[in-house]
Design a protein around this motif. Sequence first.
Motif, PDB file in Angstrom:
ATOM      1  N   MET A   1      48.601  17.688   4.580  1.00 12.09           N
ATOM      2  CA  MET A   1      48.149  18.904   5.277  1.00 12.09           C
ATOM      3  C   MET A   1      46.690  18.722   5.727  1.00 12.09           C
ATOM      4  SD  MET A   1      48.388  22.854   3.942  1.00 12.09           S
ATOM      5  CE  MET A   1      50.161  22.743   3.751  1.00 12.09           C
ATOM      6  N   ALA A   2      46.350  19.204   6.916  1.00 12.80           N
ATOM      7  CA  ALA A   2      45.007  19.038   7.469  1.00 12.80           C
ATOM      8  C   ALA A   2      43.990  19.868   6.706  1.00 12.80           C
ATOM      9  CB  ALA A   2      45.005  19.424   8.943  1.00 12.80           C
ATOM     10  N   ALA A   3      42.756  19.360   6.641  1.00 12.34           N
ATOM     11  CA  ALA A   3      41.675  20.077   5.966  1.00 12.34           C
ATOM     12  C   ALA A   3      41.013  21.039   6.941  1.00 12.34           C
ATOM     13  CB  ALA A   3      40.662  19.097   5.411  1.00 12.34           C
ATOM     14  N   ALA A   4      40.920  22.319   6.558  1.00  9.78           N
ATOM     15  CA  ALA A   4      40.181  23.286   7.363  1.00  9.78           C
ATOM     16  C   ALA A   4      38.695  23.161   7.073  1.00  9.78           C
ATOM     17  CB  ALA A   4      40.662  24.699   7.061  1.00  9.78           C
ATOM     18  N   VAL A   5      38.352  22.985   5.794  1.00 14.88           N
ATOM     19  CA  VAL A   5      36.959  22.856   5.359  1.00 14.88           C
ATOM     20  C   VAL A   5      36.864  21.661   4.412  1.00 14.88           C
ATOM     21  CG1 VAL A   5      35.029  23.950   4.144  1.00 14.88           C
ATOM     22  CG2 VAL A   5      36.604  25.354   5.501  1.00 14.88           C
ATOM     23  N   LYS A   6      35.876  20.822   4.663  1.00 14.29           N
ATOM     24  CA  LYS A   6      35.606  19.715   3.759  1.00 14.29           C
ATOM     25  C   LYS A   6      34.116  19.719   3.423  1.00 14.29           C
ATOM     26  CE  LYS A   6      36.879  14.918   2.924  1.00 14.29           C
ATOM     27  NZ  LYS A   6      37.580  13.721   3.470  1.00 14.29           N
ATOM     28  N   THR A  26      37.776  20.045  -0.822  1.00 13.81           N
ATOM     29  CA  THR A  26      38.599  20.117   0.377  1.00 13.81           C
ATOM     30  C   THR A  26      39.470  21.367   0.310  1.00 13.81           C
ATOM     31  OG1 THR A  26      38.678  17.712   0.625  1.00 13.81           O
ATOM     32  CG2 THR A  26      40.408  18.980   1.725  1.00 13.81           C
ATOM     33  N   ILE A  27      39.429  22.179   1.385  1.00 12.30           N
ATOM     34  CA  ILE A  27      40.236  23.395   1.476  1.00 12.30           C
ATOM     35  C   ILE A  27      41.217  23.195   2.620  1.00 12.30           C
ATOM     36  CG2 ILE A  27      40.200  25.891   1.832  1.00 12.30           C
ATOM     37  CD1 ILE A  27      37.211  25.727   0.860  1.00 12.30           C
ATOM     38  N   GLU A  28      42.486  23.192   2.312  1.00 10.08           N
ATOM     39  CA  GLU A  28      43.509  22.862   3.296  1.00 10.08           C
ATOM     40  C   GLU A  28      43.837  24.047   4.195  1.00 10.08           C
ATOM     41  OE1 GLU A  28      46.709  21.400   0.905  1.00 10.08           O
ATOM     42  OE2 GLU A  28      45.844  19.389   0.777  1.00 10.08           O
ATOM     43  N   LYS A  29      44.171  23.754   5.431  1.00 11.38           N
ATOM     44  CA  LYS A  29      44.516  24.779   6.414  1.00 11.38           C
ATOM     45  C   LYS A  29      45.780  25.530   5.980  1.00 11.38           C
ATOM     46  CE  LYS A  29      45.911  25.407  11.239  1.00 11.38           C
ATOM     47  NZ  LYS A  29      46.234  24.739  12.518  1.00 11.38           N
ATOM     48  N   GLY A  30      45.780  26.856   6.214  1.00  9.02           N
ATOM     49  CA  GLY A  30      46.960  27.663   5.947  1.00  9.02           C
ATOM     50  C   GLY A  30      47.230  27.908   4.473  1.00  9.02           C
ATOM     51  N   ARG A 185      48.430  36.683   2.270  1.00  5.99           N
ATOM     52  CA  ARG A 185      49.515  35.702   2.297  1.00  5.99           C
ATOM     53  C   ARG A 185      50.118  35.610   3.692  1.00  5.99           C
ATOM     54  NH1 ARG A 185      50.126  31.397   0.379  1.00  5.99           N
ATOM     55  NH2 ARG A 185      49.449  32.240  -1.627  1.00  5.99           N
ATOM     56  N   THR A 186      50.281  36.767   4.367  1.00  4.81           N
ATOM     57  CA  THR A 186      50.787  36.775   5.738  1.00  4.81           C
ATOM     58  C   THR A 186      49.845  36.018   6.664  1.00  4.81           C
ATOM     59  OG1 THR A 186      51.859  38.912   5.354  1.00  4.81           O
ATOM     60  CG2 THR A 186      51.549  38.250   7.648  1.00  4.81           C
ATOM     61  N   LEU A 187      48.539  36.216   6.473  1.00  7.59           N
ATOM     62  CA  LEU A 187      47.551  35.507   7.282  1.00  7.59           C
ATOM     63  C   LEU A 187      47.671  34.002   7.089  1.00  7.59           C
ATOM     64  CD1 LEU A 187      44.481  37.855   6.685  1.00  7.59           C
ATOM     65  CD2 LEU A 187      45.522  37.373   8.893  1.00  7.59           C
ATOM     66  N   ALA A 188      47.820  33.565   5.838  1.00 12.53           N
ATOM     67  CA  ALA A 188      47.947  32.133   5.561  1.00 12.53           C
ATOM     68  C   ALA A 188      49.200  31.559   6.208  1.00 12.53           C
ATOM     69  CB  ALA A 188      47.960  31.896   4.052  1.00 12.53           C
ATOM     70  N   GLU A 189      50.287  32.319   6.165  1.00 13.25           N
ATOM     71  CA  GLU A 189      51.539  31.859   6.773  1.00 13.25           C
ATOM     72  C   GLU A 189      51.425  31.739   8.291  1.00 13.25           C
ATOM     73  OE1 GLU A 189      54.284  34.729   5.335  1.00 13.25           O
ATOM     74  OE2 GLU A 189      54.435  33.829   3.331  1.00 13.25           O
ATOM     75  N   ASN A 190      50.462  32.489   8.860  1.00  9.81           N
ATOM     76  CA  ASN A 190      50.237  32.427  10.300  1.00  9.81           C
ATOM     77  C   ASN A 190      49.125  31.439  10.670  1.00  9.81           C
ATOM     78  OD1 ASN A 190      51.720  34.696  12.105  1.00  9.81           O
ATOM     79  ND2 ASN A 190      51.524  35.401   9.997  1.00  9.81           N
ATOM     80  N   GLY A 191      48.747  30.579   9.714  1.00  8.82           N
ATOM     81  CA  GLY A 191      47.806  29.511  10.018  1.00  8.82           C
ATOM     82  C   GLY A 191      46.366  29.760   9.645  1.00  8.82           C
ATOM     83  N   HIS A 192      46.037  30.960   9.131  1.00  5.80           N
ATOM     84  CA  HIS A 192      44.671  31.221   8.685  1.00  5.80           C
ATOM     85  C   HIS A 192      44.431  30.543   7.336  1.00  5.80           C
ATOM     86  CE1 HIS A 192      45.124  34.439  11.663  1.00  5.80           C
ATOM     87  NE2 HIS A 192      43.805  34.486  11.711  1.00  5.80           N
ATOM     88  N   THR A 193      43.184  30.241   7.077  1.00  4.26           N
ATOM     89  CA  THR A 193      42.785  29.683   5.780  1.00  4.26           C
ATOM     90  C   THR A 193      41.975  30.739   5.047  1.00  4.26           C
ATOM     91  OG1 THR A 193      42.707  27.467   6.727  1.00  4.26           O
ATOM     92  CG2 THR A 193      41.568  27.802   4.628  1.00  4.26           C
ATOM     93  N   VAL A 194      42.361  31.029   3.812  1.00  5.35           N
ATOM     94  CA  VAL A 194      41.707  32.088   3.039  1.00  5.35           C
ATOM     95  C   VAL A 194      41.030  31.471   1.821  1.00  5.35           C
ATOM     96  CG1 VAL A 194      42.017  34.221   1.742  1.00  5.35           C
ATOM     97  CG2 VAL A 194      43.407  33.790   3.788  1.00  5.35           C
ATOM     98  N   ALA A 208      46.887  32.781  -5.417  1.00  4.65           N
ATOM     99  CA  ALA A 208      46.281  31.588  -4.827  1.00  4.65           C
ATOM    100  C   ALA A 208      47.255  30.419  -4.817  1.00  4.65           C
ATOM    101  CB  ALA A 208      45.020  31.211  -5.597  1.00  4.65           C
ATOM    102  N   ASP A 209      47.062  29.507  -3.867  1.00  4.34           N
ATOM    103  CA  ASP A 209      47.779  28.239  -3.861  1.00  4.34           C
ATOM    104  C   ASP A 209      47.033  27.215  -4.709  1.00  4.34           C
ATOM    105  OD1 ASP A 209      49.866  28.936  -1.925  1.00  4.34           O
ATOM    106  OD2 ASP A 209      48.224  29.008  -0.482  1.00  4.34           O
ATOM    107  N   THR A 210      45.713  27.228  -4.574  1.00  2.00           N
ATOM    108  CA  THR A 210      44.867  26.251  -5.247  1.00  2.00           C
ATOM    109  C   THR A 210      43.673  26.976  -5.873  1.00  2.00           C
ATOM    110  OG1 THR A 210      45.469  24.651  -3.540  1.00  2.00           O
ATOM    111  CG2 THR A 210      43.618  24.065  -4.956  1.00  2.00           C
TER     112      THR A 210
END
Length: 513
Positions: A1-6, A26-30, A185-194, A208-210
């Motif tokens: 999975m791509a990193a949104a923030v590193k 590393t914070i992953e996208k979505g 959670r809906t935002l994350a499913e739509n590609g946002h990173t929280v 949380a996922d991580t």
Amino acid sequence: MAAAVKIQNITRKFGTLTAVRNVSLTIEKGTVHAIVGENGAGKSTLTNIISGMLPPTGGELIIRGKPVRFTSPKDAAEEGIGMVHQHFMLAGELRVAENIMLGYEECRLFSPLNRKAVNNRIRECAEKYSLALNPDARVSNLSVGEAQRVEIMKLLLRNASIMILDEPTAVLTPMESTKLFTTLRTLAENGHTVLFISHKLDEVLSFADTISVMRKGEIVCTMPAAGATKEQLAGRMVERGVLLSVDNPPATPGAERLRVSNLCLADTRGAQKLRNLSLSIKAGEIYGIAGVEGNGQSELLQALSGMLQGQKGIKGSIQLEGRSLLELSPRQITDCGVGAVPQNRHTEAVITSFSVTDNLIFGRHREPSLHRGAGFSHKALQQLESRLIPDYGVLCQNPAKQQLGALSGGNQQKVVVAREMTRPDLKLLILAQPTRGVDIGAIETIHRKIIEARSRGVAILLISAELEELITLSTRIGCIYNGAISHEFTAKECELKRLEGVAFQKEIGLYIT
């Protein structure tokens, strides 16, 4: 999975203090990524660096594969990063749509001439992400949960794909918290990173996922939320052992200390805020008040602390050991042996530009033990500092010189709690959200101190949005709804139902909504 923030070897110093030390993350996208840690661990400093509020002293920040160096939050916003702070950045007298437009008037969408288009976008976004909002509502009339939705809406309409939330549920009820995380959670499913900071380990594990744990300015571990436990997280956060539930022996109440009878209060427009509210508290017991914020808790606190002295529209009586408090000023009520931790420390309890020591003695500065002749006793102040600061776990370097505002929010709260709970000749202690925004170790300390005060015979009124906290500590629980006590659980009921946990919380919920 791509990193949104590193983040690579990020460091941030404030003079000789290193708040963040060589952090890599590393914070992953979505995904929904949580950061936990004690007060002063560096969580807010790290997120302020990501959001452009603070520049790093060293290291590199990479957003979507591109190295960046922010000089302001506006720079971060242009990279799709937005932050919802613990204390909301809203103008109360403006409407929802106006708050969203504020600061972005140059943007074509947010032009005053496009007010209809803005309102339509708000409604579309509200429906998509379950953020029910009225664009024309005045922010000062919104509930805390609704105000938070405005902050999130601001980010969404400014195309923030990386969203940072600092203690997002600190002022929310359990029901509002669940709604918020459903939205996230809906935002994350739509590609946002929280990315969010929280002290509430249950919600971190649930949503949380991580999870990353910070301690003393460093990331000590990052792990999937699935399979992690509260005990694991607490052990990584705090170097000493932490009790996740405080020992609470049965109370032995004495004589009645406080009686509130048929208290009524109308605001300047005639709307009833308190409706024949009655309760009593005995020496040596904790009376908990459960309720959704905005149902009269603030008005009750104002009445008990003397803020409504002489105000028209107030009826009924408040008596402390038979003496009426309604006619007394805040200072006179304090002199009667009343201590209070208000629900908003910044507006009612501290001055952040003053020193930690100054804030430890606010309201107590007339105590004879602190004086020598016409001025303060330097020795007495040092003794107060050396006793309260370690006893309540306040993390600071030089209390006599360090500004309170340089401390984390949780450490500021500890200063207020320490000051009020150690007043001499304390008869009544009023606690409003005493553990809001503090870490798990501090919660344990504060809960233990509350029980110790009760055991000394202090009568305690505990107002909290945390039902678990109320159930754990309270001798009796009163449910407040629409300005009145709608139901009271007796001491025997509380003792028996305490073992039911979530089931008891749901039963309380029936009387407060």
